[in-house]
Design a protein around this motif. Structure first.
Motif, PDB file in Angstrom:
ATOM      1  N   PHE A  57      33.234  39.914  38.607  1.00 27.92           N
ATOM      2  CA  PHE A  57      32.240  40.165  37.567  1.00 27.92           C
ATOM      3  C   PHE A  57      30.852  39.656  37.973  1.00 27.92           C
ATOM      4  CE2 PHE A  57      36.236  40.409  35.200  1.00 27.92           C
ATOM      5  CZ  PHE A  57      36.050  41.620  34.551  1.00 27.92           C
ATOM      6  N   VAL A  58      30.805  38.551  38.737  1.00 24.96           N
ATOM      7  CA  VAL A  58      29.511  38.047  39.205  1.00 24.96           C
ATOM      8  C   VAL A  58      28.876  39.020  40.195  1.00 24.96           C
ATOM      9  CG1 VAL A  58      28.387  36.249  40.567  1.00 24.96           C
ATOM     10  CG2 VAL A  58      30.045  35.621  38.801  1.00 24.96           C
ATOM     11  N   LEU A  59      29.671  39.514  41.151  1.00 29.02           N
ATOM     12  CA  LEU A  59      29.137  40.414  42.165  1.00 29.02           C
ATOM     13  C   LEU A  59      28.824  41.806  41.606  1.00 29.02           C
ATOM     14  CD1 LEU A  59      31.392  39.403  45.185  1.00 29.02           C
ATOM     15  CD2 LEU A  59      28.962  38.931  44.880  1.00 29.02           C
ATOM     16  N   LYS A  60      29.465  42.153  40.505  1.00 24.63           N
ATOM     17  CA  LYS A  60      29.187  43.450  39.879  1.00 24.63           C
ATOM     18  C   LYS A  60      28.014  43.377  38.917  1.00 24.63           C
ATOM     19  CE  LYS A  60      32.657  45.453  38.019  1.00 24.63           C
ATOM     20  NZ  LYS A  60      33.936  45.624  37.283  1.00 24.63           N
ATOM     21  N   ARG A  61      27.572  42.169  38.584  1.00 22.79           N
ATOM     22  CA  ARG A  61      26.508  42.002  37.596  1.00 22.79           C
ATOM     23  C   ARG A  61      25.226  42.684  38.079  1.00 22.79           C
ATOM     24  NH1 ARG A  61      25.262  35.955  36.474  1.00 22.79           N
ATOM     25  NH2 ARG A  61      24.567  36.183  38.641  1.00 22.79           N
ATOM     26  N   GLY A  62      24.571  43.380  37.165  1.00 24.99           N
ATOM     27  CA  GLY A  62      23.315  44.037  37.486  1.00 24.99           C
ATOM     28  C   GLY A  62      23.468  45.456  37.985  1.00 24.99           C
ATOM     29  N   GLN A  63      24.728  45.909  38.177  1.00 27.10           N
ATOM     30  CA  GLN A  63      24.911  47.288  38.602  1.00 27.10           C
ATOM     31  C   GLN A  63      24.752  48.216  37.414  1.00 27.10           C
ATOM     32  OE1 GLN A  63      28.660  47.481  40.585  1.00 27.10           O
ATOM     33  NE2 GLN A  63      27.996  46.196  42.293  1.00 27.10           N
ATOM     34  N   THR A  64      24.518  49.493  37.719  1.00 25.04           N
ATOM     35  CA  THR A  64      24.276  50.470  36.653  1.00 25.04           C
ATOM     36  C   THR A  64      25.476  50.591  35.747  1.00 25.04           C
ATOM     37  OG1 THR A  64      22.888  51.694  38.186  1.00 25.04           O
ATOM     38  CG2 THR A  64      23.622  52.849  36.206  1.00 25.04           C
ATOM     39  N   ALA A  65      25.227  50.550  34.449  1.00 24.37           N
ATOM     40  CA  ALA A  65      26.314  50.682  33.483  1.00 24.37           C
ATOM     41  C   ALA A  65      26.803  52.119  33.438  1.00 24.37           C
ATOM     42  CB  ALA A  65      25.846  50.253  32.092  1.00 24.37           C
ATOM     43  N   GLY A  66      28.046  52.298  33.032  1.00 23.08           N
ATOM     44  CA  GLY A  66      28.612  53.633  32.936  1.00 23.08           C
ATOM     45  C   GLY A  66      30.120  53.536  32.873  1.00 23.08           C
ATOM     46  N   ALA A  67      30.778  54.674  32.766  1.00 25.36           N
ATOM     47  CA  ALA A  67      32.228  54.702  32.667  1.00 25.36           C
ATOM     48  C   ALA A  67      32.847  54.521  34.043  1.00 25.36           C
ATOM     49  CB  ALA A  67      32.687  56.026  32.069  1.00 25.36           C
ATOM     50  N   ARG A  68      33.999  53.872  34.097  1.00 24.44           N
ATOM     51  CA  ARG A  68      34.707  53.744  35.362  1.00 24.44           C
ATOM     52  C   ARG A  68      35.129  55.116  35.859  1.00 24.44           C
ATOM     53  NH1 ARG A  68      38.965  48.910  34.123  1.00 24.44           N
ATOM     54  NH2 ARG A  68      37.535  47.161  34.298  1.00 24.44           N
TER      55      ARG A  68
ATOM     56  N   GLY B 156      19.577  57.765  51.689  1.00 26.02           N
ATOM     57  CA  GLY B 156      18.886  58.148  50.454  1.00 26.02           C
ATOM     58  C   GLY B 156      19.797  58.370  49.267  1.00 26.02           C
ATOM     59  N   GLY B 157      21.071  57.930  49.381  1.00 28.33           N
ATOM     60  CA  GLY B 157      21.996  58.086  48.269  1.00 28.33           C
ATOM     61  C   GLY B 157      21.622  57.172  47.122  1.00 28.33           C
ATOM     62  N   ALA B 158      21.971  57.579  45.931  1.00 25.80           N
ATOM     63  CA  ALA B 158      21.679  56.768  44.753  1.00 25.80           C
ATOM     64  C   ALA B 158      22.580  55.551  44.722  1.00 25.80           C
ATOM     65  CB  ALA B 158      21.885  57.601  43.485  1.00 25.80           C
ATOM     66  N   GLY B 159      22.152  54.511  44.024  1.00 20.76           N
ATOM     67  CA  GLY B 159      22.960  53.323  43.861  1.00 20.76           C
ATOM     68  C   GLY B 159      24.273  53.644  43.201  1.00 20.76           C
ATOM     69  N   ALA B 160      25.352  53.035  43.687  1.00 24.96           N
ATOM     70  CA  ALA B 160      26.670  53.340  43.160  1.00 24.96           C
ATOM     71  C   ALA B 160      26.843  52.754  41.772  1.00 24.96           C
ATOM     72  CB  ALA B 160      27.736  52.784  44.094  1.00 24.96           C
ATOM     73  N   ARG B 161      27.665  53.418  40.988  1.00 26.91           N
ATOM     74  CA  ARG B 161      27.964  52.928  39.645  1.00 26.91           C
ATOM     75  C   ARG B 161      29.335  52.281  39.682  1.00 26.91           C
ATOM     76  NH1 ARG B 161      27.680  57.814  35.728  1.00 26.91           N
ATOM     77  NH2 ARG B 161      27.677  56.195  34.164  1.00 26.91           N
ATOM     78  N   LEU B 162      29.429  51.092  39.162  1.00 24.42           N
ATOM     79  CA  LEU B 162      30.696  50.380  39.121  1.00 24.42           C
ATOM     80  C   LEU B 162      30.688  49.451  37.939  1.00 24.42           C
ATOM     81  CD1 LEU B 162      33.405  49.731  40.432  1.00 24.42           C
ATOM     82  CD2 LEU B 162      32.252  48.020  41.805  1.00 24.42           C
ATOM     83  N   VAL B 163      31.591  49.681  36.985  1.00 24.58           N
ATOM     84  CA  VAL B 163      31.631  48.839  35.795  1.00 24.58           C
ATOM     85  C   VAL B 163      33.066  48.443  35.527  1.00 24.58           C
ATOM     86  CG1 VAL B 163      29.585  49.860  34.786  1.00 24.58           C
ATOM     87  CG2 VAL B 163      31.799  50.826  34.279  1.00 24.58           C
TER      88      VAL B 163
ATOM     89  N   ALA C 121      31.612  54.267  44.000  1.00 29.15           N
ATOM     90  CA  ALA C 121      32.172  53.143  43.249  1.00 29.15           C
ATOM     91  C   ALA C 121      33.065  52.291  44.138  1.00 29.15           C
ATOM     92  CB  ALA C 121      32.955  53.650  42.041  1.00 29.15           C
ATOM     93  N   LEU C 122      33.917  52.937  44.935  1.00 29.92           N
ATOM     94  CA  LEU C 122      34.807  52.198  45.819  1.00 29.92           C
ATOM     95  C   LEU C 122      34.038  51.430  46.886  1.00 29.92           C
ATOM     96  CD1 LEU C 122      37.625  54.865  46.225  1.00 29.92           C
ATOM     97  CD2 LEU C 122      37.795  52.671  45.037  1.00 29.92           C
ATOM     98  N   GLN C 123      32.945  52.013  47.365  1.00 33.91           N
ATOM     99  CA  GLN C 123      32.162  51.349  48.400  1.00 33.91           C
ATOM    100  C   GLN C 123      31.589  50.021  47.921  1.00 33.91           C
ATOM    101  OE1 GLN C 123      29.326  54.331  49.542  1.00 33.91           O
ATOM    102  NE2 GLN C 123      30.892  55.650  50.460  1.00 33.91           N
ATOM    103  N   ASN C 124      31.380  49.878  46.621  1.00 37.52           N
ATOM    104  CA  ASN C 124      30.860  48.625  46.083  1.00 37.52           C
ATOM    105  C   ASN C 124      31.860  47.479  46.184  1.00 37.52           C
ATOM    106  OD1 ASN C 124      28.121  48.765  45.054  1.00 37.52           O
ATOM    107  ND2 ASN C 124      28.878  50.405  43.772  1.00 37.52           N
ATOM    108  N   TRP C 125      33.121  47.801  46.448  1.00 38.74           N
ATOM    109  CA  TRP C 125      34.136  46.758  46.572  1.00 38.74           C
ATOM    110  C   TRP C 125      34.130  46.112  47.944  1.00 38.74           C
ATOM    111  CZ3 TRP C 125      37.181  44.748  42.800  1.00 38.74           C
ATOM    112  CH2 TRP C 125      37.194  45.441  41.581  1.00 38.74           C
ATOM    113  N   GLY C 126      33.322  46.608  48.874  1.00 40.64           N
ATOM    114  CA  GLY C 126      33.339  46.080  50.231  1.00 40.64           C
ATOM    115  C   GLY C 126      33.078  44.586  50.312  1.00 40.64           C
ATOM    116  N   VAL C 127      31.974  44.130  49.715  1.00 41.47           N
ATOM    117  CA  VAL C 127      31.629  42.703  49.755  1.00 41.47           C
ATOM    118  C   VAL C 127      32.685  41.879  49.037  1.00 41.47           C
ATOM    119  CG1 VAL C 127      29.958  40.988  48.965  1.00 41.47           C
ATOM    120  CG2 VAL C 127      29.156  43.124  49.982  1.00 41.47           C
TER     121      VAL C 127
END
Length: 204
Positions: A77-88, A197-204, A25-31
């Motif tokens: 919110f724009v850059l997070k759009r389309g990511q897998t839904a789930g709990a923070r 091969g890691g799964a896509g990160a979850r970030l909501v 989840a934290l790695q998704n904050w890079g961009v």
């Protein structure tokens, strides 16, 4: 395996899975951090220019930073759009809390600065201390490297007292280097995880 051993193994698995989720989840904050490094540095540069140009009332600065904050929030919110839904994740909730508190603290310091009639050159050093405090709190969550970042910001705050006429410019440069390098490190870690091969990160 007895029941106690089974419970210990299950607890270990839960902690590993939780840590993996937090890290991804934290790695998704890079961009996001890299983008905001440019936007926030431009905001500090514009603040410096406004003061040098003779704008000493709060209005222009309030408009400037309202625009910066609005852009930052919308871009998240724009850059997070389309990511897998789930709990923070737990860590992500703490990061939101730290930076929301930081922004509130910055706004309060700006108001106090104006009410006390202090020169704006007081503000950059205090802002740098608040930045360092936020990164120190992140160190308890994300790793000891952030304590080194906090120490660097503390030294920068002291340095600003020696170049007061360029304090906001120095703050912008320090903040850009800190946020961009942190974002780059997170983004690179995400790319490595996905390449392995890691799964896509979850970030909501």
């Amino acid at each position: 395996m007895n029941r106690e051993e089974a419970n210990q193994a299950l607890d270990l698995i839960r902690r590993v899975v939780s840590q993996a989720k937090d890290d991804s989840a934290l790695q998704n904050w890079g961009v996001i951090w890299m983008l905001h490094a440019f936007v926030n540095a431009a905001g500090f540069a514009a603040t410096d220019w406004l003061w040098t140009a003779g704008h000493h009332t709060p209005g222009p600065y309030a408009l400037l930073w309202a625009g910066v904050l609005a852009f930052n929030i919308v871009s998240i919110f724009v850059l997070k759009r389309g990511q897998t839904a789930g709990a923070r994740s737990f860590v992500e909730r703490q990061i939101w809390a730290i930076w929301t508190t930081f922004i509130a603290g910055m706004l309060l310091v700006a108001v106090l600065n104006w009410l006390l009639g202090l020169d704006r050159l007081f503000m950059p050093a205090v802002a740098c201390v608040l930045f360092g405090t936020a990164f120190a709190m992140m160190g308890a969550l994300m790793g000891r490297v952030w304590y080194a970042v906090a120490a660097g910001l503390a030294l920068a705050a002291l340095g600003m007292t020696q170049v007061p006429d360029h304090a906001f410019g120095l703050l912008g440069a320090v903040w850009f280097a800190t946020q961009f390098s942190g974002g780059f490190a997170l983004h690179r870690a995400r790319r490595r995880r996905l390449a392995a091969g890691g799964a896509g990160a979850r970030l909501v």
